[in-house]
Design an enzyme around this catalytic site. Structure first.
Site, PDB file in Angstrom:
ATOM      1  N   GLU A  17      -3.000  -2.989  -2.425  1.00  0.00           N
ATOM      2  CA  GLU A  17      -4.140  -2.387  -1.709  1.00  0.00           C
ATOM      3  C   GLU A  17      -4.446  -0.990  -2.241  1.00  0.00           C
ATOM      4  OE1 GLU A  17      -3.362  -1.825   2.464  1.00  0.00           O
ATOM      5  OE2 GLU A  17      -5.401  -1.119   2.890  1.00  0.00           O
TER       6      GLU A  17
ATOM      7  N   LYS B 239      -6.902   2.656  -2.513  1.00  0.00           N
ATOM      8  CA  LYS B 239      -7.517   3.600  -1.593  1.00  0.00           C
ATOM      9  C   LYS B 239      -8.233   4.687  -2.372  1.00  0.00           C
ATOM     10  CE  LYS B 239      -6.538   5.922   2.723  1.00  0.00           C
ATOM     11  NZ  LYS B 239      -5.657   6.007   3.877  1.00  0.00           N
TER      12      LYS B 239
ATOM     13  N   TRP C 234       0.871  -1.178   0.000  1.00  0.00           N
ATOM     14  CA  TRP C 234       0.000   0.000   0.000  1.00  0.00           C
ATOM     15  C   TRP C 234       0.909   1.230   0.000  1.00  0.00           C
ATOM     16  CZ3 TRP C 234      -0.335   3.914   3.799  1.00  0.00           C
ATOM     17  CH2 TRP C 234      -1.223   4.952   3.445  1.00  0.00           C
TER      18      TRP C 234
ATOM     19  N   HIS D  38      -8.497  -6.211   4.239  1.00  0.00           N
ATOM     20  CA  HIS D  38      -8.176  -5.486   5.468  1.00  0.00           C
ATOM     21  C   HIS D  38      -9.529  -5.104   6.038  1.00  0.00           C
ATOM     22  CE1 HIS D  38      -3.802  -3.816   5.164  1.00  0.00           C
ATOM     23  NE2 HIS D  38      -3.848  -5.116   5.331  1.00  0.00           N
TER      24      HIS D  38
HETATM   25  C1  RNT Z   1      -3.809   2.802   4.893  1.00  0.00           C
HETATM   26  C2  RNT Z   1      -3.904   1.353   4.605  1.00  0.00           C
HETATM   27  C3  RNT Z   1      -2.797   0.510   5.131  1.00  0.00           C
HETATM   28  C4  RNT Z   1      -2.374   0.876   6.537  1.00  0.00           C
HETATM   29  C5  RNT Z   1      -1.449  -0.123   7.182  1.00  0.00           C
HETATM   30  C6  RNT Z   1      -0.790   0.420   8.388  1.00  0.00           C
HETATM   31  O1  RNT Z   1      -4.935   3.493   4.573  1.00  0.00           O
HETATM   32  O2  RNT Z   1      -5.122   0.863   5.056  1.00  0.00           O
HETATM   33  O3  RNT Z   1      -3.130  -0.818   5.021  1.00  0.00           O
HETATM   34  O4  RNT Z   1      -3.459   1.052   7.374  1.00  0.00           O
HETATM   35  O5  RNT Z   1      -0.555  -0.595   6.258  1.00  0.00           O
HETATM   36 ZN    ZN Z   2      -5.396  -1.251   4.980  1.00  0.00          ZN
END
Ligand code: RNT
Ligand code: ZN
Length: 417
Positions: A225, A227, A184, A285
């Protein structure tokens, strides 16, 4: 009435619907949850020169007792694990390296810097997962890492990505269970960009470079990941959902869905079935956004239940790699882990105790009346009795007894820090 008696009464009620309660509990026992270590120290990590948390994420609260050393963090995790039924995994970040006081920059990290975590995991029969840390670092100050216009900065982060996969491969080999390595990056812009394509092209090329290294899939699996926005990247995030979904599908990576990373009414539960049709594995997650990606401790709310149902109904318990991602510093951190992880497990149990085949049939028949009636009826079924029995069988505290243990640990350990 005893826990067993309650269980037997509840079990009968479920059995009327043809639900095999014992089989459900057997299945549940085998589902590992990847518990994020970073709830224990507010994503601080143990780098020699600790940097303030950056990357558009934030941990609020100042509850006493956060872990300040790897030993404390491991001991806190051990405590939490005694309160959570089942065998689980611990999710690490690169900033949790142990370098014996030596300053080792992220691109220089090696497997040996995680040896203590590995030895600890071995002795507790735990799997480990891994995350390169693309934030809380001077080279991430611009809010850009793998998509940075400056090649030197990009190259630094590419080296970090490569180093992380090598570490993860080593961990997976040592523990005999593949490490999930999740990328990420916080990259994005506060204000409306004038060019959305170029940073995305650079991110794509940087990922290609990281993944060019041959890493044994028996020991390491890669996830990416996405966002939607972060603090300071409100208008544009380079690694958006479409970006990573496309990247993952084309490059045979796992798409990791964080339940806090979408529009407020957009839910991860509705995405799983689509992804499962196109990839063998999906990663999660599980988090709880409150108005923004606030990463509150997950509660047994409708969306968490729906996530559990989607995993179970689609027979995907071994296809969805369930990880947690919340961090609350306003409450006892061990309680946060315990409440959140127990809730995740509860959501799976809830789903395993539904007459899923019957409900599918109703839908296929167009019988939406019965579908709704049964879905609602089960909300007041004696699910708690089955849960209590499960906890007892798994040798963890039943009901709220775990809280007494957390309180005691707080007195003898946390408040002395
Ligand atoms: C951030 C992501 C990521 C972090 C962690 C600490 O928005 O969700 O996964 O929360 O890697
Ligand atoms: Zn995350």
């Amino acid at each position: 009435m005893s826990i067993e008696q309650n269980y037997l009464i509840a079990k009968k009620q479920y059995e009327k619907w043809g639900i095999d309660v014992e089989a459900a509990l057997e299945k549940l026992k085998r589902v590992p949850i990847s518990i994020h270590c970073w709830q224990g120290d507010d994503i601080g990590g143990f780098e020699v020169e600790q940097q303030a948390l950056s990357g558009g994420i934030d941990v609020t609260g100042n509850y006493p007792g956060k872990a300040t050393t790897p030993e404390q963090l491991r001991s806190d995790l051990e405590k939490a694990l005694t309160l959570i039924p089942g065998k689980h995994r611990i999710n690490l970040h690169a900033i949790y390296a142990e370098t014996e006081g030596e300053k080792v920059d992220r691109d220089q990290l090696e497997p040996k810097h995680f040896q203590k975590w590995i030895d600890w995991a071995k002795s507790h029969d735990l799997g480990l997962d891994f995350n390169p840390t693309f934030f809380s670092h001077p080279k991430a100050e611009d809010g850009l890492t793998l998509s940075h216009p400056d090649k030197d900065i990009r190259d630094f982060w590419i080296r970090h990505g490569k180093a992380s996969r090598r570490i993860a491969e080593y961990i997976g080999k040592e523990l005999g269970s593949p490490t999930l390595t999740n990328i990420w990056v916080p990259d994005g812009y506060k204000d409306i960009p004038s060019d959305r394509l170029t940073p995305r092209r650079r991110l794509k090329e940087s990922l290609d470079e990281i993944y060019a290294d041959e890493i044994d899939e028996r020991y390491n699996l890669d996830a990416v990941e996405s966002k939607l926005f972060g603090i300071g990247s409100e208008s544009y995030v380079v690694g958006s959902h479409e970006f990573y979904l496309s990247y993952a599908l084309k490059n045979n990576k796992l798409c990791l869905l964080d339940s806090g990373h979408y529009h407020p009414t957009e839910v991860v539960s509705n995405k799983l079935s689509s992804l499962l049709l196109f990839s063998d594995k999906v990663a999660l997650h599980v988090s709880r956004p409150v108005r923004w990606d606030s990463d509150h401790v997950i509660t047994l709310d409708d969306e968490l239940k729906e996530i559990g149902l989607e995993i179970v109904r689609n027979d995907a318990l071994d296809k969805v790699m369930i990880g947690l991602d919340f961090f609350d510093a306003s409450i006892n951190r061990i309680a946060a882990w315990t409440i959140g992880t127990r809730n995740m497990i509860k959501s799976l149990l809830y789903a395993l105790l539904m007459p899923n085949e019957q409900l599918k049939t109703y839908q296929e028949q167009g019988n939406f009346t019965d579908r709704l009636a049964v879905l609602e009826e089960f909300k007041t079924y004696p699910f708690g009795y089955i849960w209590d029995y499960y906890c007892q069988e798994m040798n963890v505290p039943v009901g709220m007894d775990w809280l007494d243990e957390v309180r005691e640990y707080e007195q003898v350990e946390l408040l002395k820090r």
